[in-house]
Scaffold this active site. Structure first.
Site, mmCIF file in Angstrom:
data_model
loop_
_atom_site.group_PDB
_atom_site.id
_atom_site.type_symbol
_atom_site.label_atom_id
_atom_site.label_comp_id
_atom_site.label_asym_id
_atom_site.label_seq_id
_atom_site.Cartn_x
_atom_site.Cartn_y
_atom_site.Cartn_z
ATOM 1 N N PHE A 178 -2.421 2.603 -3.646
ATOM 2 C CA PHE A 178 -1.066 2.208 -3.273
ATOM 3 C C PHE A 178 -0.080 3.280 -3.723
ATOM 4 C CE2 PHE A 178 -3.324 -1.807 -4.033
ATOM 5 C CZ PHE A 178 -3.004 -2.538 -2.885
ATOM 6 N N ASP A 179 0.906 3.565 -2.878
ATOM 7 C CA ASP A 179 2.088 4.294 -3.322
ATOM 8 C C ASP A 179 2.956 3.284 -4.075
ATOM 9 O OD1 ASP A 179 4.266 6.083 -3.499
ATOM 10 O OD2 ASP A 179 5.079 5.381 -1.596
#
Length: 312
Positions: A178-179
């Site tokens: 995930f960013d």
């Protein structure tokens, strides 16, 4: 009045309870490579496309971008059921398609050919198929159509746009990257950064250090993933999650870590890139899917063969 959907239940697969399962909906173009067929549809129309799909119904479609992710999710289910055969907190995969049921036979045959555990195939002739996501309890929606993804996000469903690319199938366990801002977290700091630059964003983060960051569009999906991961000890878990963010660890990492702790969201590894390209670290992790809101980061991931999904 919307057209009803035509749902084909896959009787070869154990049906999951949508109230407890982590339901993932994928479109046919996200899970299989249908680029040639899609081109035919755009150039020659629905009738020619349907004829082509019927004539080729026994020819399996090549894997698409989300294919390896779906296979890895299946592996997690196997591991969960090995440790507890009565477990109901499982992944449940359904395919959402704008194809007619006639042209959808090829989709069903392709899934069978690869041994994909897809519990339902939903063929929707309506323009906006995302209206059916909530009724199926979908927690994550992956599509190759930007309008679909925007509609799903508006309906409050975690969603991302998948770009067709050649993907190396990484080995298990399931690895999800995930960013941070505008994906796992809200875009509040991004907005300050746009208005006041890096110094303003750093000042804001330091002032807000004790207050958790707002929720981003993929938080709900990440939390459910975290809940499944907690069923296993860290060494034996078939799920690994990563945070790869453009934030700097020194100035802006503390609030991110505190937020994850506050949410009770376990992350295996966190990388604070301080604006450096993410491609090299993603090549090292080899995730089954990488979620980011920056198209330049998606491009960088694609360049190293990492399956990527854009959160617009």
């Amino acid at each position: 009045m919307a057209e009803p959907e035509s749902t084909v239940i896959n009787t070869n697969v154990k049906q999951k309870d949508p109230s407890t399962a982590l339901v993932i909906a994928v479109t046919t173009r996200a899970i299989f490579n249908l680029e040639e067929e899609h081109k035919l549809y755009l150039e020659k129309g629905k009738e020619e496309f349907t004829k082509h799909q019927q004539a080729n119904q026994d020819k399996p479609l090549p894997p698409g971008t989300a294919f390896a992710f779906i296979q890895a999710v299946q592996y997690v289910n196997e591991k969960i059921l090995e440790s507890n055969p009565a477990e109901r907190d499982l992944f449940d995969i359904l395919v959402l398609s704008n194809n007619s049921p006639e042209s959808g036979v090829r989709i069903i045959n392709s899934a069978k050919h690869y041994g994909l555990e897809i519990s339902k195939f939903c063929f929707v002739s309506d323009e906006d198929s995302t209206q059916y996501l909530k009724s199926h309890g979908v927690k994550l929606f992956l599509s190759a159509d930007r309008t679909d993804v925007c509609n799903a996000l508006r309906r409050g469903v975690s969603a991302a746009l998948v770009f067709q690319q050649e993907v190396q199938a990484p080995s298990t366990p399931l690895r999800v990257v995930f960013d941070g801002d505008a994906v796992l977290f809200s875009d509040e700091t991004d907005q300050i950064f746009q208005e006041q630059g890096l110094e303003g964003a750093v000042r804001y983060e330091q002032a807000m250090e004790a207050i958790p960051i707002g929720e981003g569009p993929l938080k709900a999906f990440a939390m459910h993933l975290g809940k499944m991961r907690k069923k296993f000890g860290p060494e034996k878990s078939p799920i690994r999650t990563y945070l790869v963010t453009a934030r700097s660890g020194r100035d802006m990492g503390i609030r991110a870590i505190k937020t994850l702790r506050e949410w009770g969201l376990p992350i295996d590894e966190a990388f604070f890139m301080d604006g450096a390209p993410k491609g090299p670290i993603l090549a090292q992790i080899q995730p089954h899917i990488f979620f980011d809101d920056g198209l330049h980061n998606i491009q960088g991931a694609q360049n190293v063969g990492v399956p990527s999904a854009w959160v617009p």
